[in-house]
Scaffold this active site. Sequence first.
Site, PDB file in Angstrom:
ATOM      1  N   GLU A 238       0.875  -1.145   0.152  1.00  0.00           N
ATOM      2  CA  GLU A 238       0.179  -0.080   0.047  1.00  0.00           C
ATOM      3  C   GLU A 238       1.026   1.070  -0.035  1.00  0.00           C
ATOM      4  O   GLU A 238       1.643   1.648   1.033  1.00  0.00           O
ATOM      5  CB  GLU A 238      -0.943   0.070   1.147  1.00  0.00           C
ATOM      6  CG  GLU A 238      -1.759  -1.248   1.104  1.00  0.00           C
ATOM      7  CD  GLU A 238      -2.478  -1.228   2.471  1.00  0.00           C
ATOM      8  OE1 GLU A 238      -3.136  -0.228   3.212  1.00  0.00           O
ATOM      9  OE2 GLU A 238      -2.792  -2.464   3.096  1.00  0.00           O
ATOM     10  N   CYS A 272      -1.871   9.217   3.258  1.00  0.00           N
ATOM     11  CA  CYS A 272      -1.729   8.866   1.751  1.00  0.00           C
ATOM     12  C   CYS A 272      -2.790   9.237   0.777  1.00  0.00           C
ATOM     13  O   CYS A 272      -2.492   9.675  -0.324  1.00  0.00           O
ATOM     14  CB  CYS A 272      -1.539   7.284   1.957  1.00  0.00           C
ATOM     15  SG  CYS A 272      -3.193   6.503   2.704  1.00  0.00           S
TER      16      CYS A 272
END
Length: 467
Positions: A238, A272
């Site tokens: 990720e 993120c």
Amino acid sequence: MATHQPMHAPSTTSACFAVLDPATSEAFDEAPDQQPDELDAAVGRAHEAWRSWRADPAARTTALLAAANAVDAAGADLAPLLTREQGKPLAESYAEIARVAARLRYFAELDPQPQLITDGRPVCSEVRWRPLGPVAAIVPWNFPLQLASAKFAPALAAGNTMVLKPSPFTPLATRLLGSVISAALPENVLTIVTGHEPLGARLASHPGVRHVTFTGSIPTGRAVAQGAAASLARVTLELGGNDAAILLDDVDVEKIAEHLFWAAFRNCGQVCMAVKRVYAPARLYSHVVEALAQRAKTAVVGAGLDPATQLGPVNNAPQLARVERYTARAVAEGAQAVAGGHRLDRPGYFFAPTVLADVPAHSPVVTEEQFGPVLPVLPYGSLDEAVEAANDTGFGLGGSVWGTDLDRAEEVADRLECGTAWINHHAELSLAQPFTGSKESGVGVAGGPWGLFGNLRPFVVHRPQEA
Ligand code: NAD
């Protein structure tokens, strides 16, 4: 069950490294700098513990639900420690901890069912789900506990054990969380290891792990994948994002400005899936810039432990230097800092919330991931031009479209090349949905049942049908 130890106390065997408070830039505690032999021992114990942990799904569910309750009960110890080392406002630390408990409960109750394959052959094929073995997890410093739980909740629920390494910038709350959870589980099902590189590289390439699940930057993700290739362990990555928000020409600027601002600046922009670039129609451009700048100028910046604080410090000195460098370069290239643009004159890693206008599209603050409290706003002429600019990147984590006509906004959202596209929203995630990045933002899927299956392998039993 394991004994609950105060895990933020230094280990007796390892040397220690200092942990800094980003609100003061001073050391306030330390964590063990664990060495290769300690890591090897932890992976070996995780392998031993796997034998019985994998065997009894009902006992796993009970233990993980107990762990969730223990996390809730430890909130008042965990939250101030998380704020102290990470910098975020205390209320956000509490929210992060609540999410950890919720995630444990969600995955504890998922029950992967066997599946019969019926394709007309006179055989009976059944797909059953098996755990993988010890899992290695490596996480960053922006949401240390939430991201750790995104690793251990599905992996443990699936019947794996785990060795998890937090960032050396935020080791303490994760160690305490590990201790709280381990007290509800059999020994060595979850082990936290802390230390500087090459500890993470060694964990990623360890021959004793069967799955490496990593959250962090794209360059480190690449190194982790290379390391895991040595043992052909499964890899879930990720990685970074550079999410665009496209404002349509029917957007109500005043109505969305507050929401859009916090979608970019929450956790000091260290998310993120933060909005990292805004594309506004030329006709509304100055209105959008002004609405965002006004909020940047009035947001309350301070230490996370101060209840008035809305925006804490940047987490660490290298990250602050990066934010400063991108901002200075954009200004040197002709951008205007309509709000902020500089460090705050106080101890700690504080940077004034910054809105940049007239930024050249090729400036790194637009093309790369600033990961801080700095937001470039760019004008566009045609909608095609905006969609093309949003997609013209190697990143592909999230994106959003903001407007009044929801059908039209959805048509535009459907054209974004990313894992999740929101309308009039950004970074809202359910535990039950898949979480994935496209292009260089990720490999594999976390979240929901997909996250559980990412920690399982299919095992097929094939037998003839009864005559
Ligand atoms: P990073 O890649 O520098 O570090 C992440 C982790 O990897 C840390 O624990 C670090 O100690 C460890 N590490 C460093 N070098 C390593 C190596 N060679 N091998 C193995 N491990 C190593 O990232 P960061 O600066 O801690 O975090 C910020 C990045 O994380 C941003 O790019 C952000 O977008 C990304 N991120 C992604 C998600 C997501 O879900 N997609 C979520 C949060 C953060």
